[in-house]
Scaffold this active site. Structure first.
Site, PDB file in Angstrom:
ATOM      1  N   GLU A   1       9.458  15.576  15.991  1.00  0.00           N
ATOM      2  CA  GLU A   1       9.894  15.413  14.472  1.00  0.00           C
ATOM      3  C   GLU A   1       9.177  16.447  13.698  1.00  0.00           C
ATOM      4  O   GLU A   1       8.054  16.573  13.590  1.00  0.00           O
ATOM      5  CB  GLU A   1       9.636  14.019  14.082  1.00  0.00           C
ATOM      6  CG  GLU A   1      10.066  13.889  12.504  1.00  0.00           C
ATOM      7  CD  GLU A   1      10.104  12.449  12.205  1.00  0.00           C
ATOM      8  OE1 GLU A   1       8.906  11.809  12.176  1.00  0.00           O
ATOM      9  OE2 GLU A   1      11.060  11.903  11.847  1.00  0.00           O
TER      10      GLU A   1
ATOM     11  N   THR B   1       1.036   6.699  13.636  1.00  0.00           N
ATOM     12  CA  THR B   1       0.593   5.415  12.808  1.00  0.00           C
ATOM     13  C   THR B   1       1.342   4.169  13.001  1.00  0.00           C
ATOM     14  O   THR B   1       0.474   3.159  13.110  1.00  0.00           O
ATOM     15  CB  THR B   1       0.736   6.040  11.347  1.00  0.00           C
ATOM     16  OG1 THR B   1      -0.094   7.316  11.101  1.00  0.00           O
ATOM     17  CG2 THR B   1       0.089   5.038  10.290  1.00  0.00           C
ATOM     18  N   GLY B   2       2.528   4.220  13.425  1.00  0.00           N
ATOM     19  CA  GLY B   2       3.254   2.906  13.817  1.00  0.00           C
ATOM     20  C   GLY B   2       2.302   2.336  14.927  1.00  0.00           C
ATOM     21  O   GLY B   2       2.526   0.889  14.833  1.00  0.00           O
TER      22      GLY B   2
ATOM     23  N   LYS C   1       1.124  -1.129   0.062  1.00  0.00           N
ATOM     24  CA  LYS C   1      -0.104   0.061   0.083  1.00  0.00           C
ATOM     25  C   LYS C   1       0.825   1.236   0.065  1.00  0.00           C
ATOM     26  O   LYS C   1       1.493   1.529   1.143  1.00  0.00           O
ATOM     27  CB  LYS C   1      -1.069  -0.019   1.343  1.00  0.00           C
ATOM     28  CG  LYS C   1      -2.081   0.760   1.309  1.00  0.00           C
ATOM     29  CD  LYS C   1      -2.063   2.169   0.769  1.00  0.00           C
ATOM     30  CE  LYS C   1      -1.976   2.804   2.152  1.00  0.00           C
ATOM     31  NZ  LYS C   1      -1.713   4.415   1.929  1.00  0.00           N
TER      32      LYS C   1
ATOM     33  N   GLU D   1       9.429   1.098  11.247  1.00  0.00           N
ATOM     34  CA  GLU D   1      10.710   2.078  11.384  1.00  0.00           C
ATOM     35  C   GLU D   1       9.998   3.281  11.413  1.00  0.00           C
ATOM     36  O   GLU D   1       9.211   3.806  10.243  1.00  0.00           O
ATOM     37  CB  GLU D   1      11.408   1.753   9.791  1.00  0.00           C
ATOM     38  CG  GLU D   1      12.831   2.496  10.000  1.00  0.00           C
ATOM     39  CD  GLU D   1      13.114   3.654   9.008  1.00  0.00           C
ATOM     40  OE1 GLU D   1      12.820   4.697   9.855  1.00  0.00           O
ATOM     41  OE2 GLU D   1      12.964   3.669   8.002  1.00  0.00           O
TER      42      GLU D   1
ATOM     43  N   GLY E   1       6.820   5.170   8.629  1.00  0.00           N
ATOM     44  CA  GLY E   1       6.063   6.273   8.895  1.00  0.00           C
ATOM     45  C   GLY E   1       6.431   6.795  10.037  1.00  0.00           C
ATOM     46  O   GLY E   1       7.449   6.605  11.137  1.00  0.00           O
ATOM     47  N   SER E   2       5.257   7.540  10.582  1.00  0.00           N
ATOM     48  CA  SER E   2       5.245   8.232  11.769  1.00  0.00           C
ATOM     49  C   SER E   2       5.102   7.387  13.083  1.00  0.00           C
ATOM     50  O   SER E   2       4.489   6.315  12.941  1.00  0.00           O
ATOM     51  CB  SER E   2       4.198   9.388  11.846  1.00  0.00           C
ATOM     52  OG  SER E   2       2.805   8.715  11.855  1.00  0.00           O
TER      53      SER E   2
ATOM     54  N   CYS F   1      13.780  10.366   7.549  1.00  0.00           N
ATOM     55  CA  CYS F   1      13.498   9.889   9.157  1.00  0.00           C
ATOM     56  C   CYS F   1      14.812   9.794   9.857  1.00  0.00           C
ATOM     57  O   CYS F   1      14.604  10.317  11.231  1.00  0.00           O
ATOM     58  CB  CYS F   1      13.105   8.369   9.295  1.00  0.00           C
ATOM     59  SG  CYS F   1      13.849   7.345   8.057  1.00  0.00           S
TER      60      CYS F   1
HETATM   61  P1  NAI Z   1       1.998   8.386   8.210  1.00  0.00           P
HETATM   62  O1  NAI Z   1       2.824   7.697   9.064  1.00  0.00           O
HETATM   63  O2  NAI Z   1       0.403   8.662   8.573  1.00  0.00           O
HETATM   64  O3  NAI Z   1       1.718   7.545   6.761  1.00  0.00           O
HETATM   65  C1  NAI Z   1       2.611   6.712   6.392  1.00  0.00           C
HETATM   66  C2  NAI Z   1       1.822   5.483   5.691  1.00  0.00           C
HETATM   67  O4  NAI Z   1       0.944   4.867   6.569  1.00  0.00           O
HETATM   68  C3  NAI Z   1       1.196   5.942   4.408  1.00  0.00           C
HETATM   69  O5  NAI Z   1       1.150   4.959   3.440  1.00  0.00           O
HETATM   70  C4  NAI Z   1      -0.333   5.898   5.025  1.00  0.00           C
HETATM   71  O6  NAI Z   1      -1.405   5.978   4.064  1.00  0.00           O
HETATM   72  C5  NAI Z   1      -0.258   4.989   6.067  1.00  0.00           C
HETATM   73  N1  NAI Z   1      -1.402   4.939   7.151  1.00  0.00           N
HETATM   74  C6  NAI Z   1      -1.728   5.889   7.708  1.00  0.00           C
HETATM   75  N2  NAI Z   1      -2.638   5.782   8.704  1.00  0.00           N
HETATM   76  C7  NAI Z   1      -2.633   4.217   8.612  1.00  0.00           C
HETATM   77  C8  NAI Z   1      -3.433   3.473   9.407  1.00  0.00           C
HETATM   78  N3  NAI Z   1      -4.386   3.676  10.273  1.00  0.00           N
HETATM   79  N4  NAI Z   1      -3.484   1.934   9.111  1.00  0.00           N
HETATM   80  C9  NAI Z   1      -2.446   1.596   8.133  1.00  0.00           C
HETATM   81  N5  NAI Z   1      -1.871   2.430   7.230  1.00  0.00           N
HETATM   82  C10 NAI Z   1      -1.772   3.890   7.692  1.00  0.00           C
HETATM   83  O7  NAI Z   1       2.594   9.606   7.916  1.00  0.00           O
HETATM   84  P2  NAI Z   1       1.978  11.107   7.399  1.00  0.00           P
HETATM   85  O8  NAI Z   1       0.623  11.408   8.025  1.00  0.00           O
HETATM   86  O9  NAI Z   1       2.052  10.886   5.817  1.00  0.00           O
HETATM   87  O10 NAI Z   1       3.020  12.008   7.912  1.00  0.00           O
HETATM   88  C11 NAI Z   1       3.034  12.708   9.169  1.00  0.00           C
HETATM   89  C12 NAI Z   1       4.406  12.682   9.575  1.00  0.00           C
HETATM   90  O11 NAI Z   1       4.838  11.456   9.857  1.00  0.00           O
HETATM   91  C13 NAI Z   1       5.513  13.403   9.204  1.00  0.00           C
HETATM   92  O12 NAI Z   1       5.276  14.946   9.382  1.00  0.00           O
HETATM   93  C14 NAI Z   1       6.672  12.922   9.661  1.00  0.00           C
HETATM   94  O13 NAI Z   1       7.073  13.445  10.782  1.00  0.00           O
HETATM   95  C15 NAI Z   1       6.256  11.551   9.902  1.00  0.00           C
HETATM   96  N6  NAI Z   1       6.903  10.463   8.705  1.00  0.00           N
HETATM   97  C16 NAI Z   1       7.862   9.779   9.132  1.00  0.00           C
HETATM   98  C17 NAI Z   1       8.292   8.914   8.082  1.00  0.00           C
HETATM   99  C18 NAI Z   1       9.603   8.311   8.263  1.00  0.00           C
HETATM  100  O14 NAI Z   1      10.425   7.981   7.266  1.00  0.00           O
HETATM  101  N7  NAI Z   1      10.041   7.936   9.354  1.00  0.00           N
HETATM  102  C19 NAI Z   1       7.786   8.935   6.631  1.00  0.00           C
HETATM  103  C20 NAI Z   1       6.623   9.677   6.676  1.00  0.00           C
HETATM  104  C21 NAI Z   1       6.146  10.412   7.718  1.00  0.00           C
HETATM  105 MG    MG Z   2      -1.002  10.514   8.691  1.00  0.00          MG
END
Ligand code: NAI
Ligand code: MG
Length: 477
Positions: A381, A232-233, A174, A250, A228-229, A284
């Protein structure tokens, strides 16, 4: 408007529902394509296809050398499309064109690297007694579900997929809803052209809360990988716990570079440029904090201010640009709020702090000094081109400040003294420590977090163990 489809069971298909998501170029704010927003039915279909493919044993029973060859074909296909795929990735993500093309080459390297492990998944024989022959086997889980973020849509996808595939799993991916285009078109095409049997690799686009959640809660998904965040993690870890399946997570970071009094300041400046301004700081393991010794603070800040002035802001496909836009209006606003909160809390702006007055989600190269450890901009972050500089007097204090966040992804130390470098590296809480540089890792080096930055490791040889379960066989002789 081009509509991009899911890649399920070896075919490009529409959603069963009609909801779509527009994808925007962050440099122009223009809509460049749309995707189907998958619902639970679409995800269930992809998982069912992956399950059938897994149970057919087409990959599990494939000769390891053949599996390796297939992976190297994927790598070759990815290299062939790096230019065109990179151009689309540049448009949807906003990063530099060269970095976008590189993601496809990097992805190819992941497939090459992990192709080398297909014939090295070795068990053990265990001496029990002379009446029992006992041995272990590493076996894939079955269907592996991968949720990918938008900052490295192709590289991070390949990072987990190549490993999962080498181990023999079927995978449902996804992509992030902000950056799904190059994945569902070019990446899927590469997989298809390489001749990967249908159902082994499936890509379904949609929102996290709907498609992502449907994937993590599907009873046939036996293993989950997420980047990701932290927020959400944790949701994903709950979903995994609900069904007692393993998850690789991660998550974010607030990584600090500790600058010792004898540091080579030019190295500090170079590392800052790549560490926090490449990809607009949306990495990240970005160098989002610097903890500098008081005796050299003024000199370091002068040079950092010069660095900020030298940084050219612009779209990723323009020659000579250093700093590209952040991913979205929402992200831009988030960075802006942090900039405001930092000033209110008493930090000093050495440079930047504002959005750039032009179309697109551009933010100035931002460096704040006089940041105290308890300020929000020292703890959370930000995920933007934003460096928080703190200062210290004695070494233990620097270590304490560096470790005093909920995160533990990366850390760094700058010094000419190798003894101090190793002592400091030993005390820093982080899955990776960089010395006199930033982002020194490669595909072959393990990567992952301490504390809330996640657990398990990606990259390197040991990562394949995350995609394998251990079976013990005992034979009564
Ligand atoms: P996110 O962690 O919400 O999104 C990452 C992925 O998770 C996307 O594919 C999203 O569709 C999916 N996702 C979101 N909610 C979910 C759920 N309930 N169940 C399953 N999958 C889900 O990150 P977002 O909202 O795009 O960015 C917010 C903050 O997260 C950023 O400002 C940053 O601080 C952090 N982030 C960190 C990353 C890293 O590499 N560690 C990458 C992206 C975001
Ligand atoms: Mg989000």
């Amino acid at each position: 408007m081009k509509k991009y489809q899911h890649y399920i069971n070896g075919e490009w298909v529409d959603s069963t529902g009609s909801e779509t998501i527009a994808v925007v170029n962050p440099a122009t704010e223009e809509v460049i394509g749309e995707i189907s927003a998958a619902n639970k039915d679409d995800i269930d279909q992809a998982v069912a296809a992956a399950k059938v493919a897994y149970e057919s044993r087409v990959l599990v029973d494939m000769n390891p050398m053949e599996r390796a060859k297939l992976m190297r074909s994927i790598a070759d296909e990815l290299r062939k499309i790096s230019k065109d795929g990179g151009a689309l990735l540049c448009e949807e993500n906003g990063k530099l064109l060269a970095a976008s093309e590189y993601e496809f080459l990097d992805a190819a390297n992941y497939f090459d690297y992990y192709s080398g492990l297909t014939d090295k998944i070795e068990g053990q024989t265990i001496p029990v007694n002379n009446q029992v022959m006992d041995y272990t086997l590493y076996e894939p889980y079955g269907v592996s579900g991968h949720i990918v973020p938008w900052n490295f849509p192709i590289s991070m996808l390949a990072r987990s997929l190549a490993c999962s595939f080498a181990a023999g799993n079927s995978t449902v991916i996804k992509p992030a809803e902000l950056t799904p285009l190059a994945t569902t078109s070019f990446f899927a095409q590469a997989v298809h052209n390489a001749g990967v049997p249908k159902g082994l690799i499936n890509i379904v686009t949609g929102y996290g809360i709907e498609a992502g959640a449907a994937l993590t809660s599907n009873l046939d998904v036996a293993q989950i990988t997420f980047t990701g965040s932290v927020k959400t993690g944790k949701i994903i870890l709950h979903a995994a716990a609900e069904r007692a399946v393993p998850a690789v997570v991660e998550l974010g970071g607030k990584s600090a570079a500790v600058i010792l009094p004898d540091a080579d300041i030019d190295k500090v400046v170079n590392a800052t440029k790549v560490g926090i301004f490449s990809q607009a700081g949306q990495i990240c393991s970005a160098m989002s904090r610097m903890i500098v010794h008081k005796s050299i603070k003024d000199e370091v800040l002068d040079k950092l201010s010069e660095l900020a002035k030298s940084i050219k802001v612009g779209p990723g496909n323009e020659e000579g640009v250093d700093l590209t836009p952040v991913i979205s209006e929402e992200q831009l606003q988030k960075v802006e709020n942090y900039a405001r909160s930092g000033l209110q809390a008493g930090a000093t702006a050495i440079s930047g702090g504002n959005r750039v007055d032009r179309k697109g989600y551009f933010f100035e190269p931002t460096i704040y000094a006089d940041v105290r450890p308890d300020m929000t901009i020292a703890q959370e972050e930000i995920f933007g081109p934003f460096l928080s500089v703190l200062d210290y007097e004695d070494h233990e204090e620097a270590i304490h400040i560096a470790n005093d966040t909920d995160y533990g992804l990366a850390a760094g130390v700058f010094t000419k003294d190798v003894d101090m470098a190793t002592k400091t590296a030993a005390k820093l809480n982080g899955g990776q420590v960089y010395v006199n540089s930033w982002f020194t890792g490669s595909i072959a080096t393990p990567f992952g977090g301490y504390k809330q930055s996640g657990y398990s490791r990606e990259k390197g040889q040991q990562a394949i163990k995350s995609y394998l379960q251990l079976k013990n066989v005992g034979i009564q002789l």
